[in-house]
Motif scaffolding. Structure first.
Motif, PDB file in Angstrom:
ATOM      1  N   VAL A 150       0.829  -1.210   0.000  1.00 11.69           N
ATOM      2  CA  VAL A 150       0.000   0.000   0.000  1.00 11.69           C
ATOM      3  C   VAL A 150       0.863   1.259   0.000  1.00 11.69           C
ATOM      4  O   VAL A 150       0.432   2.331   0.412  1.00 11.69           O
ATOM      5  CB  VAL A 150      -0.983   0.000   1.192  1.00 11.69           C
ATOM      6  CG1 VAL A 150      -1.976  -1.140   1.044  1.00 11.69           C
ATOM      7  CG2 VAL A 150      -0.259  -0.116   2.532  1.00 11.69           C
ATOM      8  N   ILE A 184      -0.321   5.054  -1.006  1.00 13.57           N
ATOM      9  CA  ILE A 184      -1.772   5.237  -1.055  1.00 13.57           C
ATOM     10  C   ILE A 184      -2.439   5.202   0.310  1.00 13.57           C
ATOM     11  O   ILE A 184      -3.567   5.678   0.462  1.00 13.57           O
ATOM     12  CB  ILE A 184      -2.441   4.179  -1.958  1.00 13.57           C
ATOM     13  CG1 ILE A 184      -2.242   2.771  -1.386  1.00 13.57           C
ATOM     14  CG2 ILE A 184      -1.925   4.267  -3.389  1.00 13.57           C
ATOM     15  CD1 ILE A 184      -3.107   1.717  -2.046  1.00 13.57           C
ATOM     16  N   SER A 185      -1.770   4.643   1.318  1.00 21.92           N
ATOM     17  CA  SER A 185      -2.406   4.461   2.614  1.00 21.92           C
ATOM     18  C   SER A 185      -2.392   5.746   3.430  1.00 21.92           C
ATOM     19  O   SER A 185      -1.369   6.433   3.522  1.00 21.92           O
ATOM     20  CB  SER A 185      -1.691   3.360   3.400  1.00 21.92           C
ATOM     21  OG  SER A 185      -2.168   3.304   4.728  1.00 21.92           O
ATOM     22  N   GLN A 244      -8.242   4.733   0.584  1.00 21.87           N
ATOM     23  CA  GLN A 244      -6.960   5.357   0.284  1.00 21.87           C
ATOM     24  C   GLN A 244      -6.988   6.808   0.738  1.00 21.87           C
ATOM     25  O   GLN A 244      -8.059   7.384   0.977  1.00 21.87           O
ATOM     26  CB  GLN A 244      -6.674   5.297  -1.220  1.00 21.87           C
ATOM     27  CG  GLN A 244      -6.539   3.893  -1.753  1.00 21.87           C
ATOM     28  CD  GLN A 244      -6.229   3.827  -3.248  1.00 21.87           C
ATOM     29  OE1 GLN A 244      -6.137   2.755  -3.800  1.00 21.87           O
ATOM     30  NE2 GLN A 244      -6.081   4.978  -3.899  1.00 21.87           N
ATOM     31  N   TYR A 288      -8.596   0.633  -1.996  1.00 22.46           N
ATOM     32  CA  TYR A 288      -7.878  -0.552  -2.456  1.00 22.46           C
ATOM     33  C   TYR A 288      -8.566  -1.776  -1.874  1.00 22.46           C
ATOM     34  O   TYR A 288      -9.126  -1.736  -0.778  1.00 22.46           O
ATOM     35  CB  TYR A 288      -6.391  -0.509  -2.109  1.00 22.46           C
ATOM     36  CG  TYR A 288      -6.024  -0.580  -0.650  1.00 22.46           C
ATOM     37  CD1 TYR A 288      -5.832  -1.790  -0.003  1.00 22.46           C
ATOM     38  CD2 TYR A 288      -5.827   0.591   0.088  1.00 22.46           C
ATOM     39  CE1 TYR A 288      -5.458  -1.850   1.327  1.00 22.46           C
ATOM     40  CE2 TYR A 288      -5.455   0.541   1.435  1.00 22.46           C
ATOM     41  CZ  TYR A 288      -5.274  -0.683   2.043  1.00 22.46           C
ATOM     42  OH  TYR A 288      -4.908  -0.737   3.363  1.00 22.46           O
ATOM     43  N   LEU A 293      -5.656  -1.506  -6.650  1.00 24.54           N
ATOM     44  CA  LEU A 293      -5.567  -0.143  -6.133  1.00 24.54           C
ATOM     45  C   LEU A 293      -6.460   0.808  -6.918  1.00 24.54           C
ATOM     46  O   LEU A 293      -6.865   0.536  -8.046  1.00 24.54           O
ATOM     47  CB  LEU A 293      -4.119   0.363  -6.215  1.00 24.54           C
ATOM     48  CG  LEU A 293      -2.994  -0.528  -5.691  1.00 24.54           C
ATOM     49  CD1 LEU A 293      -1.682   0.258  -5.702  1.00 24.54           C
ATOM     50  CD2 LEU A 293      -3.288  -1.058  -4.305  1.00 24.54           C
ATOM     51  N   ASP A 294      -6.737   1.966  -6.298  1.00 25.72           N
ATOM     52  CA  ASP A 294      -7.370   3.109  -6.966  1.00 25.72           C
ATOM     53  C   ASP A 294      -8.791   2.812  -7.442  1.00 25.72           C
ATOM     54  O   ASP A 294      -9.228   3.296  -8.491  1.00 25.72           O
ATOM     55  CB  ASP A 294      -6.529   3.587  -8.149  1.00 25.72           C
ATOM     56  CG  ASP A 294      -5.076   3.826  -7.799  1.00 25.72           C
ATOM     57  OD1 ASP A 294      -4.804   4.224  -6.651  1.00 25.72           O
ATOM     58  OD2 ASP A 294      -4.208   3.602  -8.666  1.00 25.72           O
TER      59      ASP A 294
END
Length: 558
Positions: free
Chosen positions: A172, A175-176, A338, A344, A385-386
Motif C-alpha cells: 500500500v 496510497i495508505s 486510500q 484498495y 488499487l485506486d
C-alpha cells in the motif's frame, strides 16, 4: 579502518582471505560472471535446445536470470535427497518474474497472463516474495518471454541466484492514509542503480531486502538480510529504522536492529553499503553458512554498524527510534480507503495459486471497476488499487467469480504454501493441494467457530522454509519418516507459536517444536482442528495462539 581478526580457518571472506574460490559454486561464479549467461541463452541454447546447455549454466548461472530446472515428474520424495541434479531435473523450467514491491499495472498483468497461457501451460503462482512464478517453460521460448516482459517494463534479472533478490515493499506504498513514509522512491532508486550491476552479481548467497513505511509492518522485516522500516525521528522527521541479518531455512535467525536512523536520501547508499559489506566479509567456504545472518551472529550488531559506517558509508548514522508494534493486519485483505478517497481491495487466492485465465480475468475486473494498478503481497495475496467507490462492488463480484475473495475465511486468509513436490527439486511432499484440502476441511469443520484473529498455517515441502514455517502459528515442514511397518512415508514436522511483530505480537519469535510430533497429510485436518479447539478451550482472555502454544503442555499440542 576497523581491524578484522583473521580466523584460524579460511572462511572465504574476500576482505580477509582473498578471492580464491573454496567450493564449486564459487568456482563457476569466478570463471564467468553469471549475468553473462543471457547471451548464451539467446544466441545458442534457445536455438540448439536443452541438450546444448552445459551443467554450470543449467544448474548454476541461469538462476541469475530467474530460471531453474523444475522437478522431473514422477520422482517421489523418497529420492529428493539421493538423486543427482540431472536425475531430478526435467527439461522444463520454472521462471520467476521479478516484481519489486509487487507493483504492476493492469496492462502488465495482461502480459503475464498471455505468457502463462502461451508458454507455461497456464500456470502462475503468486509467491510470498511478491514475485510471479511460471512453470513448464521451454528454453526455446525464453528469449520471447524476455522480449514481452521487457517491452512491458518487467524482467527476470536476478530473481534467483547469489544476488540482490526482489525488494519486498509495502503493497500500500503511496496510497495508505496511515503510512509513515512512502518507500517507493527508495525501491525505485535501488532497482535503477544496482539491479543487474555485474559488480554486485557475485554474493556469498542470496540477499533479501524489504522496505516499508506502513505501521502494519507488512514486509516481514525480521526475516530479511536488510530491512528499512518507517519511523519518525524526533529531530530529523520521517525515515527508516535499519535491521539486518534475518533469515529462516534450517538455521533460523531473526534480524537485529542496528539502532541506526536512515534518512530517505541515505537509504539507497545504506543498502549498497550493507550489500558490499556482505560481499566482502560474508562466509563463502560453506554454502550452509554463507547468509548474512551468520556474519551478524559472529560480529554482533555494534561491530556490524561500526564496519558499515567506517568502511562503506564514510559517515555515522544518527541513532533512532524503533518502530511501534503493529496493531493493523499486514495482509491488507478487504476493502480499505486510500488517502485520495478511492479504495484498495485486498483479494485472497488459495495459497497463491492462480493461472493465466485468472490473471486475465482480474485485469478485466480491475478495468471494469475503474482501476489500473495491481500489487502482489508477501502473503500470497493480490491488491487492486485506486478503485472508485462506485466500482468496489463490481470488482468484488467479478473477482469472486475467479476464486479471488475480499472476505475469505480465516483459514484461507492465513494459510501459505510453497511450491512443493509438484515442481520443486528440494521438496519431499506435496504442498499446494495439501494446503487447499486443509482449508476446505477447516472451513467445513470449524464453520461455527469464531476466531478474533486468524491462526496462520504455513505448509512447506522441505527444510528450506520458503513458506516461513518457523514464524507461523502452525508451521508444517515436509519430511520422510518411518511408518509402523518400517517403510518410508511422508509427514510434516510441526512448529507451533511462531510470529512476527506484524502479527500483532509484542515481540517476534520462532515456533516451538513438539518432540516426536509428526503428522501425515491425511491426518493434517484432524490435527489442525484438534489444536485449534484446544487453544480456544484453554486460552486466557484474549491470549494469542502463539502465547498459548509456548506455555501449553505438550499434551495439549499433540
Amino acid at each position: 579502518m576497523t581491524t578484522i581478526h583473521r580466523p584460524e580457518r579460511a572462511e572465504g571472506q574476500w576482505a580477509v582471505d582473498g578471492r580464491a574460490p573454496l567450493n564449486p559454486n564459487e568456482v563457476f561464479k569466478a570463471a564467468d560472471n553469471p549475468l553473462h549467461v543471457r547471451e548464451r541463452i539467446e544466441k545458442t541454447y534457445a536455438r540448439l535446445g536443452f541438450d546444448s546447455i552445459p551443467p554450470d549454466d543449467l544448474h548454476g548461472r541461469m538462476r541469475w536470470w530467474g530460471i531453474y530446472t523444475q522437478r522431473r515428474q514422477g520422482i517421489d520424495g523418497g529420492r529428493t535427497a539421493t538423486a543427482t541434479p540431472e536425475e531430478l531435473s526435467d527439461r522444463y523450467f520454472m521462471m520467476r518474474v521479478r516484481l519489486d514491491g509487487g507493483a504492476i499495472t493492469v496492462r502488465q498483468l495482461r502480459v503475464l497472463a498471455d505468457i502463462s497461457d502461451d508458454f507455461a501451460r497456464g500456470t502462475a503462482d503468486i509467491t510470498d516474495r511478491q514475485n510471479l512464478q511460471f512453470h513448464w517453460v521451454e528454453i526455446e521460448n525464453v528469449p520471447e518471454i524476455w522480449r514481452r516482459l521487457e517491452a512491458a517494463g518487467m524482467r527476470t534479472t536476478e530473481a534467483c541466484g547469489d544476488t540482490p533478490r526482489v525488494i519486498l515493499g509495502s503493497p500500500v506504498a503511496g496510497i495508505s492514509a496511515e503510512e509513515i513514509i512512502d518507500p517507493t522512491p527508495v525501491i525505485q532508486e535501488i532497482v535503477a542503480r544496482f539491479i543487474g550491476d555485474e559488480d554486485l552479481a557475485n554474493l556469498p548467497r542470496k540477499f533479501k531486502s524489504a522496505i516499508t513505511g506502513h505501521p502494519s509492518l507488512d514486509v516481514l522485516h525480521e526475516i530479511n538480510d536488510i530491512s528499512l522500516v518507517g519511523v519518525v525521528h524526533p529531530e530529523l522527521g520521517p525515515g527508516y529504522d535499519l535491521w539486518v541479518g534475518g533469515g529462516l531455512s534450517v538455521a533460523p535467525r531473526l534480524a537485529e536492529r542496528l539502532g541506526a536512523f536512515v534518512r530517505p536520501d541515505q537509504a539507497a547508499d545504506v543498502w549498497l553499503g550493507t550489500i558490499r559489506l556482505f560481499q566482502d566479509y560474508g562466509y563463502r567456504r560453506l554454502r550452509t553458512k554463507a547468509r548474512l545472518k551468520f556474519l551478524l551472529a559472529a560480529w554482533g550488531a555494534q561491530r556490524f554498524r561500526e564496519v558499515l559506517e567506517t568502511e562503506y558509508l564514510g559517515y555515522a548514522l544518527a541513532d533512532g527510534p524503533a518502530p511501534a508494534s503493529s496493531t493493523l493486519p499486514a495482509d491488507h485483505i478487504g476493502v480499505h480507503s486510500q488517502k485520495d478517497g478511492r479504495h484498495y481491495v485486498g483479494l485472497a487466492p488459495t495459497v497463491g495459486r492462480v493461472s493465466g485465465g485468472i490473471l486475465r480475468g482480474l485485469a478485466d475486473a480491475a478495468e471494469m471497476s475503474g482501476a489500473r494498478r495491481i500489487r502482489f503481497t508477501p502473503h500470497q495475496k493480490v491488491l487492486v488499487l485506486d478503485v472508485p467507490a462506485e466500482g468496489v462492488d463490481t470488482l468484488i463480484e467479478q473477482a469472486g467469480r475467479l476464486g479471488l475473495t475480499a472476505s475469505p475465511s480465516p483459514y484461507r486468509r492465513a494459510t501459505l504454501a510453497c511450491t512443493g513436490i509438484e515442481y520443486c527439486k528440494f521438496a519431499f511432499v506435496e504442498t499446494k493441494s495439501t494446503a487447499a484440502n486443509l482449508i476446505g476441511e477447516l472451513e467445513r469443520r470449524l464453520a461455527g467457530v469464531t476466531l478474533d484473529r486468524p491462526i496462520t498455517v504455513h505448509v512447506n515441502g522441505c527444510p528450506n522454509s520458503c513458506a516461513r514455517i518457523q514464524i507461523a502459528d502452525i508451521g508444517l515442514k515436509g519430511q520422510l519418516q518411518k511408518n509402523p511397518g518400517g517403510a518410508d512415508e511422508f509427514a510434516f514436522q510441526v512448529f507451533l507459536g511462531g510470529g512476527l511483530a506484524s502479527a500483532a505480537r509484542d515481540d517476534a519469535g520462532l515456533g516451538r517444536t513438539v518432540r516426536g510430533l509428526k503428522v501425515t497429510a491425511d491426518e493434517l485436518p484432524d490435527y489442525v482442528e484438534r489444536v485449534t479447539r484446544r487453544f480456544l478451550a484453554e486460552r486466557g482472555g484474549d491470549e494469542s495462539f502463539a502465547d498459548w502454544a509456548h506455555r501449553a503442555d505438550e499434551g495439549s499440542l499433540r
